[in-house]
Design a protein around this motif. Structure first.
Motif, PDB file in Angstrom:
ATOM      1  N   ASP A  54      39.607  37.846  37.730  1.00 42.13           N
ATOM      2  CA  ASP A  54      40.052  38.971  36.911  1.00 42.13           C
ATOM      3  C   ASP A  54      39.188  40.218  37.082  1.00 42.13           C
ATOM      4  OD1 ASP A  54      37.851  37.956  35.695  1.00 42.13           O
ATOM      5  OD2 ASP A  54      38.691  37.885  33.669  1.00 42.13           O
ATOM      6  N   ASP A  55      38.239  40.170  38.003  1.00 43.65           N
ATOM      7  CA  ASP A  55      37.404  41.341  38.271  1.00 43.65           C
ATOM      8  C   ASP A  55      38.131  42.389  39.100  1.00 43.65           C
ATOM      9  OD1 ASP A  55      35.271  40.185  36.977  1.00 43.65           O
ATOM     10  OD2 ASP A  55      34.297  39.476  38.795  1.00 43.65           O
ATOM     11  N   LEU A  56      39.039  41.921  39.957  1.00 40.80           N
ATOM     12  CA  LEU A  56      39.668  42.810  40.914  1.00 40.80           C
ATOM     13  C   LEU A  56      41.122  42.379  41.077  1.00 40.80           C
ATOM     14  CD1 LEU A  56      38.662  45.176  42.804  1.00 40.80           C
ATOM     15  CD2 LEU A  56      38.668  43.464  44.633  1.00 40.80           C
ATOM     16  N   SER A  57      42.024  43.111  40.461  1.00 37.99           N
ATOM     17  CA  SER A  57      43.441  42.743  40.504  1.00 37.99           C
ATOM     18  C   SER A  57      44.038  43.065  41.875  1.00 37.99           C
ATOM     19  CB  SER A  57      44.207  43.511  39.425  1.00 37.99           C
ATOM     20  OG  SER A  57      44.257  44.901  39.752  1.00 37.99           O
ATOM     21  N   PRO A  58      45.141  42.400  42.229  1.00 40.05           N
ATOM     22  CA  PRO A  58      45.844  42.742  43.471  1.00 40.05           C
ATOM     23  C   PRO A  58      46.247  44.217  43.518  1.00 40.05           C
ATOM     24  CG  PRO A  58      46.618  40.630  42.642  1.00 40.05           C
ATOM     25  CD  PRO A  58      45.718  41.196  41.586  1.00 40.05           C
ATOM     26  N   ASP A  59      46.593  44.785  42.361  1.00 42.90           N
ATOM     27  CA  ASP A  59      46.954  46.206  42.318  1.00 42.90           C
ATOM     28  C   ASP A  59      45.768  47.095  42.681  1.00 42.90           C
ATOM     29  OD1 ASP A  59      49.563  45.703  41.640  1.00 42.90           O
ATOM     30  OD2 ASP A  59      49.295  46.061  39.494  1.00 42.90           O
ATOM     31  N   LEU A  60      44.583  46.704  42.225  1.00 48.57           N
ATOM     32  CA  LEU A  60      43.389  47.485  42.571  1.00 48.57           C
ATOM     33  C   LEU A  60      43.074  47.386  44.060  1.00 48.57           C
ATOM     34  CD1 LEU A  60      40.619  47.220  39.808  1.00 48.57           C
ATOM     35  CD2 LEU A  60      41.827  49.237  40.616  1.00 48.57           C
ATOM     36  N   VAL A  61      43.285  46.211  44.634  1.00 52.32           N
ATOM     37  CA  VAL A  61      43.071  46.044  46.077  1.00 52.32           C
ATOM     38  C   VAL A  61      43.997  46.987  46.854  1.00 52.32           C
ATOM     39  CG1 VAL A  61      43.273  44.428  48.011  1.00 52.32           C
ATOM     40  CG2 VAL A  61      42.230  43.679  45.862  1.00 52.32           C
ATOM     41  N   LYS A  62      45.252  47.063  46.413  1.00 54.92           N
ATOM     42  CA  LYS A  62      46.213  47.969  47.056  1.00 54.92           C
ATOM     43  C   LYS A  62      45.798  49.424  46.860  1.00 54.92           C
ATOM     44  CE  LYS A  62      50.199  44.878  46.402  1.00 54.92           C
ATOM     45  NZ  LYS A  62      51.463  44.682  45.636  1.00 54.92           N
ATOM     46  N   GLN A  63      45.337  49.743  45.648  1.00 54.77           N
ATOM     47  CA  GLN A  63      44.925  51.113  45.356  1.00 54.77           C
ATOM     48  C   GLN A  63      43.716  51.512  46.199  1.00 54.77           C
ATOM     49  OE1 GLN A  63      46.714  52.978  43.075  1.00 54.77           O
ATOM     50  NE2 GLN A  63      45.572  54.753  43.804  1.00 54.77           N
ATOM     51  N   ALA A  64      42.805  50.581  46.408  1.00 54.42           N
ATOM     52  CA  ALA A  64      41.635  50.862  47.241  1.00 54.42           C
ATOM     53  C   ALA A  64      42.057  51.227  48.659  1.00 54.42           C
ATOM     54  CB  ALA A  64      40.699  49.659  47.257  1.00 54.42           C
ATOM     55  N   LYS A  65      43.010  50.470  49.199  1.00 50.59           N
ATOM     56  CA  LYS A  65      43.491  50.743  50.556  1.00 50.59           C
ATOM     57  C   LYS A  65      44.139  52.130  50.613  1.00 50.59           C
ATOM     58  CE  LYS A  65      44.589  49.852  54.835  1.00 50.59           C
ATOM     59  NZ  LYS A  65      45.123  48.615  55.377  1.00 50.59           N
ATOM     60  N   LYS A  66      44.892  52.462  49.576  1.00 52.62           N
ATOM     61  CA  LYS A  66      45.574  53.758  49.530  1.00 52.62           C
ATOM     62  C   LYS A  66      44.569  54.907  49.411  1.00 52.62           C
ATOM     63  CE  LYS A  66      49.273  56.086  46.961  1.00 52.62           C
ATOM     64  NZ  LYS A  66      50.225  55.957  45.828  1.00 52.62           N
ATOM     65  N   ASP A  67      43.563  54.730  48.571  1.00 45.97           N
ATOM     66  CA  ASP A  67      42.605  55.809  48.295  1.00 45.97           C
ATOM     67  C   ASP A  67      41.540  55.968  49.374  1.00 45.97           C
ATOM     68  OD1 ASP A  67      43.954  56.215  45.950  1.00 45.97           O
ATOM     69  OD2 ASP A  67      42.428  55.350  44.647  1.00 45.97           O
ATOM     70  N   THR A  68      41.136  54.863  49.983  1.00 51.10           N
ATOM     71  CA  THR A  68      39.983  54.909  50.897  1.00 51.10           C
ATOM     72  C   THR A  68      40.316  54.521  52.335  1.00 51.10           C
ATOM     73  OG1 THR A  68      39.298  52.604  50.561  1.00 51.10           O
ATOM     74  CG2 THR A  68      38.502  54.235  48.962  1.00 51.10           C
ATOM     75  N   GLY A  69      41.449  53.860  52.538  1.00 50.43           N
ATOM     76  CA  GLY A  69      41.772  53.369  53.869  1.00 50.43           C
ATOM     77  C   GLY A  69      41.075  52.068  54.208  1.00 50.43           C
ATOM     78  N   ILE A  70      40.339  51.528  53.272  1.00 56.51           N
ATOM     79  CA  ILE A  70      39.559  50.301  53.496  1.00 56.51           C
ATOM     80  C   ILE A  70      40.283  49.113  52.875  1.00 56.51           C
ATOM     81  CG2 ILE A  70      37.371  49.123  52.997  1.00 56.51           C
ATOM     82  CD1 ILE A  70      36.086  51.953  52.921  1.00 56.51           C
ATOM     83  N   THR A  71      40.322  48.017  53.594  1.00 55.53           N
ATOM     84  CA  THR A  71      40.924  46.783  53.095  1.00 55.53           C
ATOM     85  C   THR A  71      39.869  45.954  52.376  1.00 55.53           C
ATOM     86  OG1 THR A  71      42.543  46.739  54.886  1.00 55.53           O
ATOM     87  CG2 THR A  71      42.114  44.646  53.744  1.00 55.53           C
ATOM     88  N   ILE A  72      40.168  45.540  51.161  1.00 50.99           N
ATOM     89  CA  ILE A  72      39.258  44.657  50.418  1.00 50.99           C
ATOM     90  C   ILE A  72      39.725  43.217  50.587  1.00 50.99           C
ATOM     91  CG2 ILE A  72      38.427  43.947  48.138  1.00 50.99           C
ATOM     92  CD1 ILE A  72      38.592  46.843  47.257  1.00 50.99           C
ATOM     93  N   ARG A  73      38.803  42.377  50.994  1.00 51.55           N
ATOM     94  CA  ARG A  73      39.058  40.933  51.039  1.00 51.55           C
ATOM     95  C   ARG A  73      38.290  40.317  49.877  1.00 51.55           C
ATOM     96  NH1 ARG A  73      35.839  36.944  53.615  1.00 51.55           N
ATOM     97  NH2 ARG A  73      36.912  34.921  53.757  1.00 51.55           N
ATOM     98  N   ARG A  74      39.013  39.816  48.882  1.00 48.97           N
ATOM     99  CA  ARG A  74      38.355  39.241  47.710  1.00 48.97           C
ATOM    100  C   ARG A  74      38.153  37.744  47.881  1.00 48.97           C
ATOM    101  NH1 ARG A  74      38.889  36.396  43.365  1.00 48.97           N
ATOM    102  NH2 ARG A  74      41.097  35.921  43.704  1.00 48.97           N
ATOM    103  N   VAL A  75      36.928  37.284  47.636  1.00 50.09           N
ATOM    104  CA  VAL A  75      36.644  35.847  47.620  1.00 50.09           C
ATOM    105  C   VAL A  75      36.138  35.503  46.230  1.00 50.09           C
ATOM    106  CG1 VAL A  75      36.171  35.690  50.082  1.00 50.09           C
ATOM    107  CG2 VAL A  75      34.291  36.161  48.525  1.00 50.09           C
ATOM    108  N   ASP A  76      36.477  34.321  45.762  1.00 53.84           N
ATOM    109  CA  ASP A  76      36.079  33.904  44.421  1.00 53.84           C
ATOM    110  C   ASP A  76      34.566  33.793  44.308  1.00 53.84           C
ATOM    111  OD1 ASP A  76      38.633  33.782  43.405  1.00 53.84           O
ATOM    112  OD2 ASP A  76      38.904  31.662  43.922  1.00 53.84           O
ATOM    113  N   TYR A  77      34.043  34.330  43.198  1.00 54.09           N
ATOM    114  CA  TYR A  77      32.607  34.200  42.954  1.00 54.09           C
ATOM    115  C   TYR A  77      32.260  32.729  42.759  1.00 54.09           C
ATOM    116  CZ  TYR A  77      27.980  34.681  41.000  1.00 54.09           C
ATOM    117  OH  TYR A  77      26.634  34.571  40.803  1.00 54.09           O
ATOM    118  N   ASP A  78      31.325  32.265  43.553  1.00 55.73           N
ATOM    119  CA  ASP A  78      30.851  30.883  43.483  1.00 55.73           C
ATOM    120  C   ASP A  78      29.394  30.886  43.907  1.00 55.73           C
ATOM    121  OD1 ASP A  78      30.250  28.212  45.112  1.00 55.73           O
ATOM    122  OD2 ASP A  78      31.791  27.749  43.615  1.00 55.73           O
ATOM    123  N   ILE A  79      28.500  30.521  42.982  1.00 55.00           N
ATOM    124  CA  ILE A  79      27.079  30.674  43.255  1.00 55.00           C
ATOM    125  C   ILE A  79      26.615  29.793  44.413  1.00 55.00           C
ATOM    126  CG2 ILE A  79      26.344  28.975  41.522  1.00 55.00           C
ATOM    127  CD1 ILE A  79      24.603  32.281  42.524  1.00 55.00           C
TER     128      ILE A  79
END
Length: 449
Positions: A54-79
């Motif tokens: 819940d830190d980074l929604s799929p919509d935010l990932v899309k928005q990041a690509k639109k705003d910055t041109g950078i693709t975010i690859r999210r991996v689950d936080y696991d210590i």
């Protein structure tokens, strides 16, 4: 402090972390996106972010690509996975953490990138615009709050503040607390005793909840409020037998013994204060501004809810700390630092940051975004006035880098229930806490080397 470039990170630095896990923190990094036109750096690249679902929604990932041109690859936080990635020299580009409890811990283990050069060149995140809460993410090799910057808070609360329900006070004929002048801890507890409602041996309305975000931050901030420090000067030991630490410990054990609110021996079935307060079953909730987003969404609840300053000990200083400060840091071995910094700027200074600031779920960590905090309704105006007054009393309460919040919590919860039940004296408890926690701190210091 820093290892030579290219040197592998020693796995032994993370033995305690691997056993206990890093403190997760209560605050979410999520937020809705607003379109912003910015210059793009790192366009076409991919940045790996290790965060919670819940830190980074799929919509935010899309928005990041639109705003910055950078693709975010999210991996689950696991210590465990993070440790493996750090020690193999192939870490994520950005990692979530809780500033209060995690920043010094990771910085002392020499795996975080110093971000001062990035801040110095940034037109989005200017040092003069950073709220002082971001000092939680500084560490000079000895003390949290000083030295190099290793991360940033996405937003924050002064977590010793508390909400109260005026209807619960009115029902019991108890005077409302001031929204500008702090009550003493003694007064807070006296109110909680008067406000609790019981029927047939069952608590129907708790008088108040005062548990902090973690027991490490709770005990450290309360000891500071008593005028002392929970730790030795080099942060290698705790001492619950000092007058100030003992005062904090005795107050909390008294709170637990009175059963006026949730604790380890009387847990809240909801797991946190929000639903209980919302249901009218909790008269006071020590959750800070952060919970205002939940309260504000319920018009009836908002009408009777007030935000009050952090309590003080009689004769002690006025301390109002942040016990969280959840944000992101960049591993020193990250492969994509420039693109990661661009996402860092976007996340903390552009669309997501503006959305968070206007949500009422946290104080923005950039001073320039404070004007976006909700202030339209009477409830919002009252809350904002109380919060703005409290900001004057913020200070960083430095924590030790030699133990995680989770490890401290585990040891604390093993030892304290007997005292909470009245089966052990506070003095005996103080000695036992010193013994078990200092053993862990000794190991932690040895691992840092």
């Amino acid at each position: 402090m820093r290892s030579q470039a290219g040197a592998p990170v020693s796995r032994r630095r993370f033995l305690a972390l691997s056993a206990a896990g890093a403190a997760a923190g209560a605050a979410s990094l999520s937020g809705c996106a607003l379109q912003v036109s910015t210059g793009v750096s790192g366009s076409g690249e991919t940045v790996t972010m290790m965060v919670k679902a819940d830190d980074l929604s799929p919509d935010l990932v899309k928005q990041a690509k639109k705003d910055t041109g950078i693709t975010i690859r999210r991996v689950d936080y696991d210590i465990t996975k993070l440790i493996a990635m750090l020690t193999s020299g192939n870490p994520p580009d950005l990692v979530r953490a809780v500033g209060a409890t995690d920043a010094a811990y990771f910085a002392a283990r020499d795996v975080m990138e110093e971000l001062d050069p990035y801040f110095a060149k940034s037109s989005v995140l200017e040092v003069d615009d950073l709220d002082p809460v971001n000092d939680l993410w500084r560490y000079d090799g000895r003390t949290q709050g000083k030295g190099a910057r290793y991360g940033m808070a996405k937003d924050f609360s002064q977590d010793s503040m508390y909400w109260y329900n005026t209807a619960a006070f009115d029902k019991k004929g108890v005077d409302h607390p001031s929204e500008s002048e702090p009550a003493t801890f003694e007064e807070w507890l006296e109110n909680a005793k008067r406000l609790v409602q019981r029927s047939k041996g069952q608590t129907t309305v708790s008088g108040g909840s005062y548990n902090g975000l973690t027991k490490l931050t709770l005990m450290a901030t309360m000891t500071a409020s008593a005028g002392g420090s929970l730790f030795s000067d080099d942060f290698s030991r705790v001492d619950f037998t000092t007058p100030e630490a003992r005062k904090a410990l005795a107050w909390y054990i008294d709170y637990c013994r009175l059963k006026v609110g949730p604790s380890a021996i009387q847990p809240d079935p909801n797991g946190w204060d929000g639903p209980t307060y919302q249901a009218g079953r909790l008269a006071m909730s020590n959750t800070g501004y952060w919970m205002g987003g939940l309260i504000g969404a319920d018009k009836k609840l908002a009408q009777v809810s007030r935000l009050a300053p952090a309590p003080v000990f009689a004769g002690g200083p006025r301390i109002s700390a942040c016990q969280g400060g959840t944000g992101l840091w960049m591993p020193r071995k990250a492969k994509n630092k420039d693109a990661a910094w661009r996402i860092f700027e976007w996340f903390f200074g552009e669309a997501p940051a503006r959305a968070r600031a206007s949500s009422g779920w946290g104080i923005p960590s950039l001073k320039s975004l404070r004007s976006l905090m909700p202030h339209q309704t009477d409830y919002q105006k009252r809350t904002l006035t109380a919060q703005q007054n409290e900001l004057k009393h913020f200070s960083v309460v430095s924590l030790t880098p030699y133990i995680t919040g989770d490890a401290f919590e585990s040891l604390y919860n093993q030892v304290t229930p007997a005292a909470m039940k009245g089966e052990m004296s506070v003095d005996t408890l103080a000695g036992r806490l010193n013994s078990v926690i200092n053993e862990q701190l000794k190991r932690g210091k040895e691992q840092v080397g």
